[in-house]
Design a protein around this motif. Structure first.
Motif, short mmCIF file in Angstrom:
data_model
loop_
_atom_site.label_atom_id
_atom_site.label_comp_id
_atom_site.label_asym_id
_atom_site.label_seq_id
_atom_site.Cartn_x
_atom_site.Cartn_y
_atom_site.Cartn_z
N LYS A 130 5.14 5.46 3.03
CA LYS A 130 6.26 5.04 2.20
C LYS A 130 5.81 3.95 1.23
N LEU A 131 6.13 4.13 -0.03
CA LEU A 131 5.92 3.11 -1.04
C LEU A 131 7.13 2.19 -1.02
N LEU A 132 6.91 0.92 -0.74
CA LEU A 132 8.01 -0.04 -0.68
C LEU A 132 8.29 -0.68 -2.03
N SER A 133 7.22 -1.04 -2.75
CA SER A 133 7.40 -1.64 -4.07
C SER A 133 6.07 -1.71 -4.81
N TYR A 134 6.17 -1.86 -6.13
CA TYR A 134 4.97 -2.12 -6.94
C TYR A 134 5.40 -2.81 -8.22
N THR A 135 4.46 -3.54 -8.80
CA THR A 135 4.71 -4.24 -10.05
C THR A 135 3.39 -4.43 -10.77
N TRP A 136 3.44 -4.69 -12.06
CA TRP A 136 2.22 -4.96 -12.80
C TRP A 136 2.53 -5.80 -14.03
N ASP A 137 1.51 -6.49 -14.50
CA ASP A 137 1.52 -7.24 -15.75
C ASP A 137 0.18 -6.99 -16.40
N GLY A 138 0.19 -6.37 -17.56
CA GLY A 138 -1.07 -6.08 -18.24
C GLY A 138 -1.95 -5.18 -17.39
N ASP A 139 -3.16 -5.66 -17.09
CA ASP A 139 -4.13 -4.86 -16.33
C ASP A 139 -4.23 -5.26 -14.86
N THR A 140 -3.25 -6.00 -14.34
CA THR A 140 -3.24 -6.36 -12.92
C THR A 140 -1.89 -6.00 -12.32
N GLY A 141 -1.92 -5.68 -11.03
CA GLY A 141 -0.68 -5.29 -10.37
C GLY A 141 -0.75 -5.53 -8.88
N ALA A 142 0.35 -5.23 -8.21
CA ALA A 142 0.45 -5.38 -6.77
C ALA A 142 1.35 -4.28 -6.23
N ALA A 143 1.10 -3.92 -4.97
CA ALA A 143 1.94 -2.90 -4.32
C ALA A 143 2.10 -3.25 -2.85
N HIS A 144 3.17 -2.74 -2.28
CA HIS A 144 3.53 -2.97 -0.88
C HIS A 144 3.88 -1.59 -0.32
N VAL A 145 3.14 -1.14 0.70
CA VAL A 145 3.35 0.19 1.28
C VAL A 145 3.35 0.09 2.80
N GLN A 146 3.79 1.17 3.43
CA GLN A 146 3.68 1.24 4.89
C GLN A 146 3.38 2.66 5.32
N LEU A 147 2.63 2.74 6.41
CA LEU A 147 2.32 4.01 7.06
C LEU A 147 2.87 3.91 8.48
N THR A 148 3.86 4.73 8.80
CA THR A 148 4.49 4.66 10.12
C THR A 148 4.01 5.82 10.98
N PHE A 149 3.40 5.46 12.11
CA PHE A 149 2.93 6.42 13.10
C PHE A 149 3.89 6.37 14.29
N ALA A 150 3.64 7.12 15.33
CA ALA A 150 4.56 7.21 16.47
C ALA A 150 4.78 5.86 17.17
N THR A 151 3.72 5.10 17.37
CA THR A 151 3.84 3.86 18.15
C THR A 151 3.55 2.58 17.37
N PHE A 152 3.18 2.71 16.11
CA PHE A 152 2.88 1.53 15.30
C PHE A 152 3.01 1.87 13.83
N ARG A 153 3.01 0.82 13.01
CA ARG A 153 2.97 1.04 11.56
C ARG A 153 2.01 0.02 10.95
N PHE A 154 1.37 0.45 9.86
CA PHE A 154 0.59 -0.45 9.05
C PHE A 154 1.44 -0.84 7.85
N ILE A 155 1.51 -2.13 7.59
CA ILE A 155 2.18 -2.64 6.41
C ILE A 155 1.08 -3.23 5.54
N ASP A 156 0.89 -2.65 4.36
CA ASP A 156 -0.22 -3.01 3.50
C ASP A 156 0.27 -3.63 2.20
N ARG A 157 -0.48 -4.60 1.74
CA ARG A 157 -0.26 -5.19 0.41
C ARG A 157 -1.55 -5.02 -0.37
N PHE A 158 -1.42 -4.50 -1.57
CA PHE A 158 -2.58 -4.23 -2.41
C PHE A 158 -2.54 -5.10 -3.66
N ASN A 159 -3.72 -5.52 -4.10
CA ASN A 159 -3.91 -6.03 -5.46
C ASN A 159 -4.58 -4.90 -6.23
#
Length: 127
Positions: free
Chosen positions: A77-106
């Protein structure tokens, strides 16, 4: 004042960012290493906290870990993303049966392509 040209530019940037994020979101659950590699800058780093300590991997180390992981059903699931010029950020999650990864990207845009240059990840256990 927004012009048609600026609106087209915004939509194009959204499309390019989503291509990269979808390479991660669709590639990670099925261990598509080449698709994942394409989403990241070759010099990117992946970081997380394990047992209260910062752990970090280079992209090749991270891709080796993913390749060894067991394939499990996953809901990306893509939670959010934003950018300014040539830089940006994103917030995603991968949900599995017993856990989820919550990731933040530059993200950076190089040669017309958006790439993940830094990933910070949190593993949340599910009930």
């Amino acid at each position: 004042m927004k012009t048609l040209a600026s609106e087209v530019g915004i939509e194009e940037e959204k499309h390019l960012i989503l291509l990269t994020l979808n390479d991660y979101l669709q590639g990670r659950p099925v261990k598509d290493i080449e698709r994942l590699r394409g989403a990241f800058h070759p010099d990117s780093h992946i970081r997380t906290i394990i047992d209260g300590k910062l752990v970090q991997w280079t992209l090749p180390q991270y891709l080796d870990l993913v390749a060894e992981a067991t394939i499990q059903e996953c809901q990306p699931k893509l939670l959010s993303y934003t950018w300014d010029g040539d830089t940006g950020a994103a917030h995603v999650q991968l949900t599995f049966a017993t856990f989820r990864f919550i990731d933040r990207f530059n993200l950076v845009k190089l040669d017309g392509k958006w790439l993940i240059v830094d990933k910070v990840s949190y593993r949340q256990e599910l009930p």
